[in-house]
Design an enzyme around this catalytic site. Sequence first.
Site, PDB file in Angstrom:
ATOM      1  N   HIS A  86     -12.743  13.213 -52.018  1.00  0.00           N
ATOM      2  CA  HIS A  86     -13.265  14.037 -53.115  1.00  0.00           C
ATOM      3  C   HIS A  86     -14.806  14.074 -53.116  1.00  0.00           C
ATOM      4  O   HIS A  86     -15.388  15.034 -53.621  1.00  0.00           O
ATOM      5  CB  HIS A  86     -12.831  13.469 -54.469  1.00  0.00           C
ATOM      6  N   GLU A 138     -11.792  16.214 -60.415  1.00  0.00           N
ATOM      7  CA  GLU A 138     -10.480  16.815 -60.738  1.00  0.00           C
ATOM      8  C   GLU A 138     -10.566  17.656 -62.021  1.00  0.00           C
ATOM      9  O   GLU A 138      -9.815  18.596 -62.202  1.00  0.00           O
ATOM     10  CB  GLU A 138      -9.409  15.730 -60.886  1.00  0.00           C
ATOM     11  N   CYS A 176     -14.205   8.533 -49.916  1.00  0.00           N
ATOM     12  CA  CYS A 176     -13.168   9.198 -50.717  1.00  0.00           C
ATOM     13  C   CYS A 176     -13.332  10.674 -50.425  1.00  0.00           C
ATOM     14  O   CYS A 176     -14.459  11.197 -50.473  1.00  0.00           O
ATOM     15  CB  CYS A 176     -13.374   8.926 -52.210  1.00  0.00           C
ATOM     16  N   THR A 234      -7.488   6.405 -50.366  1.00  0.00           N
ATOM     17  CA  THR A 234      -6.687   5.485 -51.171  1.00  0.00           C
ATOM     18  C   THR A 234      -5.294   5.356 -50.563  1.00  0.00           C
ATOM     19  O   THR A 234      -4.768   4.253 -50.397  1.00  0.00           O
ATOM     20  CB  THR A 234      -6.624   5.984 -52.626  1.00  0.00           C
ATOM     21  N   CYS A 285      -6.743  11.198 -47.578  1.00  0.00           N
ATOM     22  CA  CYS A 285      -6.989  10.451 -48.806  1.00  0.00           C
ATOM     23  C   CYS A 285      -7.205   9.000 -48.398  1.00  0.00           C
ATOM     24  O   CYS A 285      -6.334   8.395 -47.757  1.00  0.00           O
ATOM     25  CB  CYS A 285      -5.756  10.575 -49.710  1.00  0.00           C
ATOM     26  N   ASP A 305      -3.281  14.936 -49.950  1.00  0.00           N
ATOM     27  CA  ASP A 305      -4.227  14.193 -50.790  1.00  0.00           C
ATOM     28  C   ASP A 305      -3.653  14.120 -52.201  1.00  0.00           C
ATOM     29  O   ASP A 305      -2.765  14.905 -52.559  1.00  0.00           O
ATOM     30  CB  ASP A 305      -5.600  14.881 -50.816  1.00  0.00           C
ATOM     31  N   SER A 306      -4.199  13.197 -52.987  1.00  0.00           N
ATOM     32  CA  SER A 306      -3.780  13.115 -54.385  1.00  0.00           C
ATOM     33  C   SER A 306      -4.123  14.396 -55.148  1.00  0.00           C
ATOM     34  O   SER A 306      -3.500  14.688 -56.163  1.00  0.00           O
ATOM     35  CB  SER A 306      -4.467  11.922 -55.059  1.00  0.00           C
TER      36      SER A 306
HETATM   37  N1  DGL Z   1      -9.308  11.667 -52.399  1.00  0.00           N
HETATM   38  C1  DGL Z   1      -8.774  10.377 -52.488  1.00  0.00           C
HETATM   39  C2  DGL Z   1      -9.443   9.371 -51.628  1.00  0.00           C
HETATM   40  O1  DGL Z   1      -9.947   9.756 -50.578  1.00  0.00           O
HETATM   41  C3  DGL Z   1      -8.210   9.850 -53.753  1.00  0.00           C
HETATM   42  C4  DGL Z   1      -8.841   9.978 -54.994  1.00  0.00           C
HETATM   43  C5  DGL Z   1      -7.975   9.563 -56.144  1.00  0.00           C
HETATM   44  O2  DGL Z   1      -6.917  10.147 -56.315  1.00  0.00           O
HETATM   45  O3  DGL Z   1      -8.377   8.636 -56.857  1.00  0.00           O
HETATM   46  O4  DGL Z   1      -9.444   8.205 -51.899  1.00  0.00           O
END
Ligand code: DGL
Length: 280
Positions: free
Chosen positions: A201, A165, A199, A82, A80, A17-18
């Site tokens: 997160h 974050e 997402c 994205t 992730c 993940d990011s």
């Molecule tokens: N957790 C990520 C997602 O599911 C990315 C969030 C990000 O880095 O903007 O999209």
Amino acid sequence: MPNKQSHNTAGPIGIFDSGYGGLTVLRQIRQLMPEYDYLYLGDNARAPYGTRSFEVVYQFTLQAVSRLFSMGCPLVVLACNTASAKALRTIQQNDLPTIDPTRRVLGVIRPTAECIGNITQSRHIGIFATPGTIRSQTYDIEIGKLFPDIKVTGQACPMWVPLIENGEYRDDGADYFVRKYINQLLSRDPDIDAIILGCTHYPLLYDKIRHFTPSDIRLISQGEYVAKSLADYFGRHRDMESRITRNGRIRFFTTENPTSFSDNATCFLGSSVEAERVSL
Ligand code: DGL
């Protein structure tokens, strides 16, 4: 990049993940399949990805996947949305055949799209996601293929990942942005009866999102569906399943400060985490 000798070797499942969001997916996957070994990689130094261009997210994701391959992972899950929206298809079709055709990269959008057909009654659903995921329209396309009768309305939530974050997601200041995106979505389609948290997160903001969303609207966190889908994948791909090592071990890597990662990840996972630094 892994070389030819690394083909068909056994190793852990890579989870990428990011930043911290993929931990919500890892948690569910591990709950269902504790016997496997896992490597988690968070590109915290370059998070968030959600506001970045297609080319940049693709390059960053390819670097992360290559790194997880070189650490021995036969299979990588892009935990992730994205990265799944912007890089998965290109990596699967263009890069894997030359890097190592025996390895696999899976995403989180398809398994989430598959679950929605049985959940919505009104056939109107919403998606909360990063601007990148919403702009890609990947959810609209995947859900449209499986359930053409469902109307999908996407809502970009650019402030939610930065709040998470930066550890501000439990504070009152976050309420403003949580209410703002919920109200924007529901004013665009008042018939929505289910919303995907698109997402990884966002489960960390779940309590606040639940608090400000009408109680008759279902909120769908994707970790559980991704975990079931991975178990199902292993059932259909015994060759890949047999390449995953089984010592119940997990290692964490971050491109940022490992001490901060360890502190935050311990909160997210509820168990003690010792992260190591890696550069991509
Ligand atoms: N957790 C990520 C997602 O599911 C990315 C969030 C990000 O880095 O903007 O999209």
